[in-house]
Design a protein around this motif. Structure first.
Motif, short mmCIF file in Angstrom:
data_model
loop_
_atom_site.label_atom_id
_atom_site.label_comp_id
_atom_site.label_asym_id
_atom_site.label_seq_id
_atom_site.Cartn_x
_atom_site.Cartn_y
_atom_site.Cartn_z
N LEU A 1 35.08 41.49 55.01
CA LEU A 1 33.93 41.54 54.10
C LEU A 1 34.27 40.96 52.72
O LEU A 1 33.50 41.13 51.77
CB LEU A 1 33.44 42.98 53.98
N ASP A 2 35.44 40.29 52.64
CA ASP A 2 35.87 39.60 51.41
C ASP A 2 35.88 40.54 50.21
O ASP A 2 35.53 40.15 49.09
CB ASP A 2 34.95 38.40 51.12
N THR B 1 35.22 35.48 58.10
CA THR B 1 34.77 36.52 57.18
C THR B 1 33.35 36.20 56.73
O THR B 1 32.82 35.13 57.05
CB THR B 1 35.69 36.60 55.96
N VAL B 2 32.76 37.09 55.97
CA VAL B 2 31.40 36.87 55.47
C VAL B 2 31.30 35.58 54.66
O VAL B 2 30.33 34.83 54.74
CB VAL B 2 30.94 38.07 54.62
N ALA B 3 32.36 35.28 53.91
CA ALA B 3 32.38 34.08 53.08
C ALA B 3 32.75 32.82 53.88
O ALA B 3 32.72 31.72 53.34
CB ALA B 3 33.36 34.25 51.92
N GLY B 4 33.10 32.98 55.16
CA GLY B 4 33.43 31.83 55.99
C GLY B 4 34.93 31.54 56.10
O GLY B 4 35.32 30.51 56.64
N ARG B 5 35.77 32.45 55.61
CA ARG B 5 37.22 32.23 55.73
C ARG B 5 37.67 32.50 57.16
O ARG B 5 37.17 33.41 57.82
CB ARG B 5 37.97 33.15 54.76
N GLU B 6 38.62 31.72 57.62
CA GLU B 6 39.13 31.89 58.99
C GLU B 6 40.06 33.09 59.10
O GLU B 6 40.97 33.28 58.29
CB GLU B 6 39.88 30.64 59.46
N VAL B 7 39.83 33.91 60.13
CA VAL B 7 40.73 35.01 60.48
C VAL B 7 40.87 34.98 62.01
O VAL B 7 40.05 34.39 62.70
CB VAL B 7 40.20 36.38 60.02
N LEU C 1 39.03 34.81 47.83
CA LEU C 1 37.97 35.52 48.54
C LEU C 1 36.67 34.72 48.66
O LEU C 1 35.71 35.22 49.25
CB LEU C 1 37.67 36.84 47.83
N SER C 2 36.64 33.50 48.17
CA SER C 2 35.40 32.74 48.16
C SER C 2 35.30 31.82 49.38
O SER C 2 36.26 31.62 50.11
CB SER C 2 35.30 31.92 46.88
N THR C 3 34.12 31.24 49.55
CA THR C 3 33.88 30.31 50.65
C THR C 3 34.81 29.12 50.55
O THR C 3 34.91 28.49 49.50
CB THR C 3 32.42 29.82 50.62
N PRO C 4 35.54 28.81 51.64
CA PRO C 4 36.48 27.68 51.58
C PRO C 4 35.76 26.35 51.36
O PRO C 4 34.66 26.14 51.88
CB PRO C 4 37.17 27.72 52.94
#
Length: 562
Positions: A312-313, A382-388, A555-558
């Motif tokens: 959830l960043d 993640t919600v911001a679009g980060r890869e996990v 924590l922001s959108t890549p």
């Protein structure tokens, strides 16, 4: 013969008993027939063995080993607890048990257990037990030859019950003084927040050690107290937190997330095992920057908290990859006071991933299990679009390499030499400075070295072992004649030198000595303060919290790559 016997019993057990406790099937169903058939076979085998086997079998031991091995063929967390082991299960669930409140360790040379660390404000500390006390008798029963598990079981019991403990305590003259204590057992609660403090630059720090019991209340108090002191950012330390109750992880996540957010979803075979857990209350602080410290000992509910805050960043995760336990267990009551902790579902954090790392469904030929390889893990976002990724615990946003401890330190600890030095140190020093100020001086370290040498300390050097293996390979492949001079020169350089190694690795050994000494005076809290003095993961967390631009960037959108 006994191993063969156990293997035969295990064959009869595998896949039978666990399922019967939970599911029923239609009459005539082939699966129902197979269950009944195998139960009859198992029952017949036990009766035949009891009647005809050449030696008298112990039914409790034989069948218990069969049960344990059957459950071992499933996942690593489904376990059976007979009536006499209920206190162990109670500790897992409630975080409490009836006892004296002390860790014990085993001294190989004396073949006896001894007090390793009494906990603050527990019966052990109140009556004056100290680390290094050798346990001789409990209510007149000699403890010689008993292992730690057996001694621990004898120390535990219902809160309010009492017993007489006979010990020997090391003295300044090098001997041991016999002592007796009358101890009343209490309900021992593992402290969920062993330490919290306000650090430089108004960074709050909370060490959360367990999710058993009701840690969310203690966490809330610690958080609000830190905010009153002026905390403007927060470090949550989940290292070596093995988990506990799922609901408690959701509750703590709720302190930093809006109401109505999905934190975790469980999915199982039956309807009751499938649930969605959301935040139900208004948060305490939606904006405070958070760094969460994790390592390979961070598991289960700890991964739910750290993983959901990552998905959830809401926090930057710092440290090493977590353990990877993505399974949920519930206790099921069995006959004769027994309980089975059975895995009923997998859990999925907000991105949709499951962090389960051990691939228990695909076993090696020897029955062992491995972890899911990174190449087979799937990408989530993640919600911001980060890869996990799933399948391997929670991977930190900032990875801090775990320091490798030198080989000599392992052997110093194994032989209780650091422990014994701390015991002797405390006899000579009634008090020491505060944990923040205490340090092992050069003179102290010289005393420690003298004690180690006097003990005729021996330890394996990995370089010598590897060189020996290489030498054997060179001889086997015919290279030894040409390389003999080089090997001789290398052997001289790798010669075992205790003085040199104690000096060379002093920077690793001194902190361990300091930690052992500090815990004798300031208990668990003091040990944590010592650990944090030179903590690379904490340094990385403080650095990111003090760089808000970088914190927000992580924590922001890549940004899309061109």
């Amino acid at each position: 013969m006994k191993k063969l016997l156990n293997k035969r019993i295990i064959v009869g057990l595998v896949g039978v008993i666990a399922v019967v406790a939970f599911f029923s099937f239609k009459n005539g169903d082939d699966r129902n027939f197979q269950l009944a058939k195998n139960l009859d076979i198992f029952n017949a085998i036990v009766k035949e063995l009891d009647m005809f086997y050449v030696d008298t079998i112990d039914p409790n031991k034989t069948i218990r080993e069969g049960i344990d091995n059957m459950l071992l063929s499933l996942d690593p967390y489904t376990e059976y607890f007979p009536e006499e082991d209920q206190s162990e299960l109670e500790q897992m669930v409630k975080g409490s048990f009836g006892g004296i409140g002390s860790l014990i360790t085993y001294d190989v040379k004396m073949k006896r257990s001894m007090i390793a660390e009494p906990f603050e404000n527990t019966p052990a500390a109140k009556v004056g037990l100290k680390a290094g006390d050798i346990l001789l008798e409990i209510d007149g029963k000699d403890l010689a030859g008993k292992n730690n598990a057996e001694v621990s079981q004898m120390l535990r019991g219902e809160a309010g019950t009492s017993f007489k403990l006979k010990i020997e305590r090391p003295n300044e003259k090098g001997g041991r003084t016999p002592m007796e204590f009358d101890i009343v057992r209490e309900s021992i609660l593992t402290p969920p927040i062993p330490y919290s403090t306000l650090m430089e630059n108004n960074v709050g720090y909370i060490s959360l050690s367990t999710f058993s019991g009701n840690p969310s209340k203690d966490f809330k108090r610690a958080l609000l107290d830190l905010k009153k002191q002026g905390a403007t950012s927060l470090v949550i330390d989940l290292r070596n937190n093995g988990g506990g109750l799922l609901d408690e992880a959701v509750e703590i996540a709720n302190y930093f997330l809006p109401r109505g957010k999905v934190i975790v979803t469980t999915k199982g075979k039956i309807k009751q095992a499938s649930n969605t857990y959301k935040t139900l209350r208004e948060p305490l602080d939606l904006d405070i920057p958070i760094a969460v410290l994790v390592n390979s000992g961070t598991a289960s509910a700890s991964e739910i908290l750290s993983g959901s805050l990552q998905d959830l960043d809401r926090a930057v995760i710092v440290g090493n990859r977590t353990f990877g336990k993505g399974l949920v267990q519930v206790p099921r009551t069995l006959p004769y006071g027994g309980t089975m902790k059975v895995t009923t579902s997998k859990y999925y954090i907000p991105s949709g991933r499951c962090v389960q790392a051990i691939d228990y469904k695909h076993r090696n030929e020897d029955g062992s299990v491995g972890t899911i390889p990174d190449s087979l893990t799937k990408v989530f976002h993640t919600v911001a679009g980060r890869e996990v990724r799933d399948g391997g615990g929670v991977m930190p946003d900032i990875v801090v390499e775990q320091e490798k401890l030198p080989n000599i330190l392992y052997y110093l600890m194994r032989d209780n030499l650091i422990f014994n030095y701390a015991t002797q140190y405390c006899l000579k020093h009634p008090t020491i400075p505060s944990p923040e100020k205490f340090e092992v001086t050069d003179a102290d370290y010289e005393d420690f070295k003298a004690m180690v040498k006097k003990a005729d300390f021996k330890y394996d050097q990995q370089s010598e072992k590897i060189l020996k293996t290489l030498k054997e390979a060179a001889e086997f492949e015919g290279y030894m004649t040409d390389a003999s001079e080089e090997f001789t020169a290398l052997e001289k350089k790798l010669n075992h030198n205790l003085d040199r190694d104690l000096d060379y690795f002093s920077k690793d050994i001194k902190p361990m000595i300091a930690s052992e000494i500090i815990k004798r005076y300031y208990f668990q809290r003091g040990g944590i303060i010592q650990q944090l003095k030179d903590d690379n993961a904490l340094k990385a967390a403080l650095k990111i919290l003090n760089d808000q631009a970088k914190y927000k960037e992580i924590l922001s959108t890549p940004v899309a790559k061109k």
